[in-house]
Design a protein around this motif. Structure first.
Motif, short mmCIF file in Angstrom:
data_model
loop_
_atom_site.label_atom_id
_atom_site.label_comp_id
_atom_site.label_asym_id
_atom_site.label_seq_id
_atom_site.Cartn_x
_atom_site.Cartn_y
_atom_site.Cartn_z
N ASN A 1 0.86 -1.18 0.00
CA ASN A 1 0.00 0.00 0.00
C ASN A 1 0.90 1.23 0.00
O ASN A 1 1.85 1.31 0.77
N VAL A 2 0.56 2.21 -0.85
CA VAL A 2 1.36 3.42 -0.95
C VAL A 2 0.49 4.62 -0.61
O VAL A 2 -0.60 4.80 -1.17
N ASP A 3 0.97 5.44 0.33
CA ASP A 3 0.26 6.64 0.75
C ASP A 3 1.17 7.86 0.59
O ASP A 3 2.41 7.75 0.70
N GLU A 4 0.56 9.00 0.36
CA GLU A 4 1.31 10.26 0.31
C GLU A 4 1.40 10.82 1.71
O GLU A 4 0.38 11.01 2.39
N ARG A 5 2.59 11.08 2.18
CA ARG A 5 2.80 11.44 3.57
C ARG A 5 2.17 12.79 3.93
O ARG A 5 1.43 12.90 4.90
N GLN A 6 2.46 13.84 3.16
CA GLN A 6 2.02 15.17 3.54
C GLN A 6 0.51 15.32 3.47
O GLN A 6 -0.12 15.89 4.37
N ALA A 7 -0.09 14.80 2.40
CA ALA A 7 -1.54 14.92 2.25
C ALA A 7 -2.29 13.85 3.03
O ALA A 7 -3.50 13.97 3.25
N GLY A 8 -1.60 12.79 3.44
CA GLY A 8 -2.24 11.72 4.18
C GLY A 8 -3.26 10.95 3.37
O GLY A 8 -4.20 10.36 3.92
N ARG A 9 -3.10 10.90 2.05
CA ARG A 9 -4.09 10.21 1.21
C ARG A 9 -3.51 8.92 0.65
O ARG A 9 -2.30 8.81 0.41
N HIS A 10 -4.39 7.95 0.46
CA HIS A 10 -4.00 6.68 -0.11
C HIS A 10 -3.84 6.85 -1.62
O HIS A 10 -4.73 7.37 -2.29
N LEU A 11 -2.72 6.39 -2.17
CA LEU A 11 -2.45 6.55 -3.59
C LEU A 11 -2.78 5.29 -4.39
O LEU A 11 -3.39 5.37 -5.46
N ALA A 12 -2.36 4.12 -3.87
CA ALA A 12 -2.59 2.89 -4.64
C ALA A 12 -2.20 1.68 -3.82
O ALA A 12 -1.42 1.76 -2.87
N SER A 13 -2.78 0.53 -4.18
CA SER A 13 -2.34 -0.77 -3.71
C SER A 13 -1.72 -1.47 -4.91
O SER A 13 -2.41 -1.71 -5.92
N LEU A 14 -0.43 -1.79 -4.82
CA LEU A 14 0.30 -2.31 -5.96
C LEU A 14 0.51 -3.81 -5.85
O LEU A 14 0.72 -4.34 -4.76
N VAL A 15 0.47 -4.48 -7.00
CA VAL A 15 0.73 -5.92 -7.10
C VAL A 15 1.92 -6.11 -8.03
O VAL A 15 2.40 -5.15 -8.66
N PRO A 16 2.45 -7.34 -8.17
CA PRO A 16 3.64 -7.56 -9.00
C PRO A 16 3.47 -7.00 -10.42
O PRO A 16 2.44 -7.18 -11.06
N GLY A 17 4.52 -6.32 -10.88
CA GLY A 17 4.49 -5.75 -12.22
C GLY A 17 3.89 -4.36 -12.29
O GLY A 17 3.73 -3.81 -13.38
N GLN A 18 3.56 -3.75 -11.14
CA GLN A 18 3.01 -2.40 -11.13
C GLN A 18 4.00 -1.43 -10.48
O GLN A 18 4.67 -1.75 -9.50
N ARG A 19 4.06 -0.21 -11.04
CA ARG A 19 4.91 0.85 -10.51
C ARG A 19 4.07 2.11 -10.31
O ARG A 19 3.26 2.45 -11.17
N LEU A 20 4.25 2.77 -9.19
CA LEU A 20 3.64 4.08 -8.96
C LEU A 20 4.74 5.13 -8.93
O LEU A 20 5.73 4.99 -8.21
N THR A 21 4.56 6.19 -9.72
CA THR A 21 5.48 7.32 -9.72
C THR A 21 4.70 8.57 -9.34
O THR A 21 3.69 8.89 -9.97
N LEU A 22 5.14 9.25 -8.30
CA LEU A 22 4.46 10.46 -7.83
C LEU A 22 5.07 11.67 -8.53
O LEU A 22 6.24 12.00 -8.32
N ARG A 23 4.26 12.32 -9.36
CA ARG A 23 4.71 13.52 -10.06
C ARG A 23 4.04 14.74 -9.45
O ARG A 23 3.21 14.61 -8.54
#
Length: 316
Positions: free
Chosen positions: A202-224
């Motif tokens: 599970n990936v969350d954004e620290r400052q905003a405190g919001r959930h960004l995504a739940s990732l499974v194998p073969g997935q990448r999240l990039t925060l822009r």
């Protein structure tokens, strides 16, 4: 607060102005343009003074990695001699500027790597962390929690399963939570990313405190800056740097340079913002960063000028 990209752009512009003055010292119009640029913003003037100190440092210090940089790519611009006392003061000032972040990392980090170095660490819970070049972590594992702060760089994690005690990885902008999995975290300030090889996170954004995504194998999240971007890849390529490779799939040159800077002992300056926006696709050898730089720039007719092993300038 200015972003890392903004700071790098200002630094590159200051060095560009300074190099142009070095190449045309009698050009009064050029000097007037530089004076105007410095007067517009005190941050510009500060960046220009740092460019001057950097030039003094690169011109006086003997390279310590000569075996990695056997021949200069272009002849350095001639620089006048300085008195020994003045040079010593300039070098001292440069070292304070250059080493301050490194000294802070030494204070904060439990484990770190130098340029071109990778390292495998087994934590007290049995989890394994593989640190990339020029990376650092701080570890806090106790009876009720398992926390790792990625202070700089990137790392690949193989987490020992424990459902009663989730494993957290923190960067300045992201929080990654897992119970048992294998994944890569890149802490780059302006586009941090998480890529999963096994399990899920599970990936969350620290400052905003919001959930960004739940990732499974073969997935990448990039925060822009304006969005959280999801992409897919072959799970075996979750951390290609572990095999000494940088895989670019239609990436801007500026992002590729962010990765290559971790493997280069000096400063890489991009003099052309439009060049940085050009996109490349390819596989580059991180064990030969100089050759990788040349390969990245070649399709666009750009070049690398080595003023020393400590200062590489990219331009067209």
């Amino acid at each position: 607060m200015p972003t890392e990209d903004c700071a790098n752009a200002r630094r590159d512009q200051a060095l560009d102005w300074f190099l142009r003055v070095q190449q045309a010292p009698q050009d009064a119009d050029l000097r007037e343009q530089v004076a105007h640029w410095c007067a517009v913003d005190e941050a510009n003037a500060k960046a220009y003074r740092k460019a001057q100190r950097l030039w003094q440092l690169t011109g006086q210090l003997a390279p310590t990695t000569a075996q990695q940089w056997p021949t200069p790519i272009a002849r350095p611009v001639a620089r006048p001699r300085r008195t020994r006392r003045w040079v010593a003061a300039a070098i001292a000032a440069c070292l304070v500027v250059a080493l301050a972040p490194s000294l802070l990392l030494r204070w904060q980090a439990d484990y770190r790597t130098g340029f071109g170095e990778t390292r495998d660490i087994t934590l007290s819970d049995g989890s394994v962390v593989q640190l990339d070049s020029h990376s650092a972590i701080a570890v806090d594992i106790a009876g009720t929690h398992r926390d790792v702060r990625l202070l700089t760089g990137q790392a690949f994690f193989k987490v020992m399963p424990d459902k009663s005690k989730p494993f957290h990885v923190w960067t300045k902008t992201l929080q990654v939570t897992v119970t048992g999995t294998a994944f890569n975290v890149d802490s780059t300030r302006d586009n941090p990313s998480v890529a999963v090889q096994q399990g899920s996170v599970n990936v969350d954004e620290r400052q905003a405190g919001r959930h960004l995504a739940s990732l499974v194998p073969g997935q990448r999240l990039t925060l822009r800056a304006d969005r959280a971007e999801l992409s897919t890849f072959s799970p075996s390529q979750a951390a290609a740097w572990r095999q000494g490779q940088l895989i670019a799939d239609d990436l801007p040159i500026s992002e590729v340079l962010t990765q290559l800077r971790r493997y280069t002992p000096g400063i890489i300056v991009l003099r052309d913002a439009k060049l940085g926006a050009q996109r490349v696709t390819g596989v580059y050898d991180l064990r030969k960063p100089q050759a990788a730089l040349q390969a990245v720039l070649q399709p666009y007719g750009a070049k690398v000028t080595a003023y020393s092993p400590w200062l590489l300038v990219l331009s067209r």
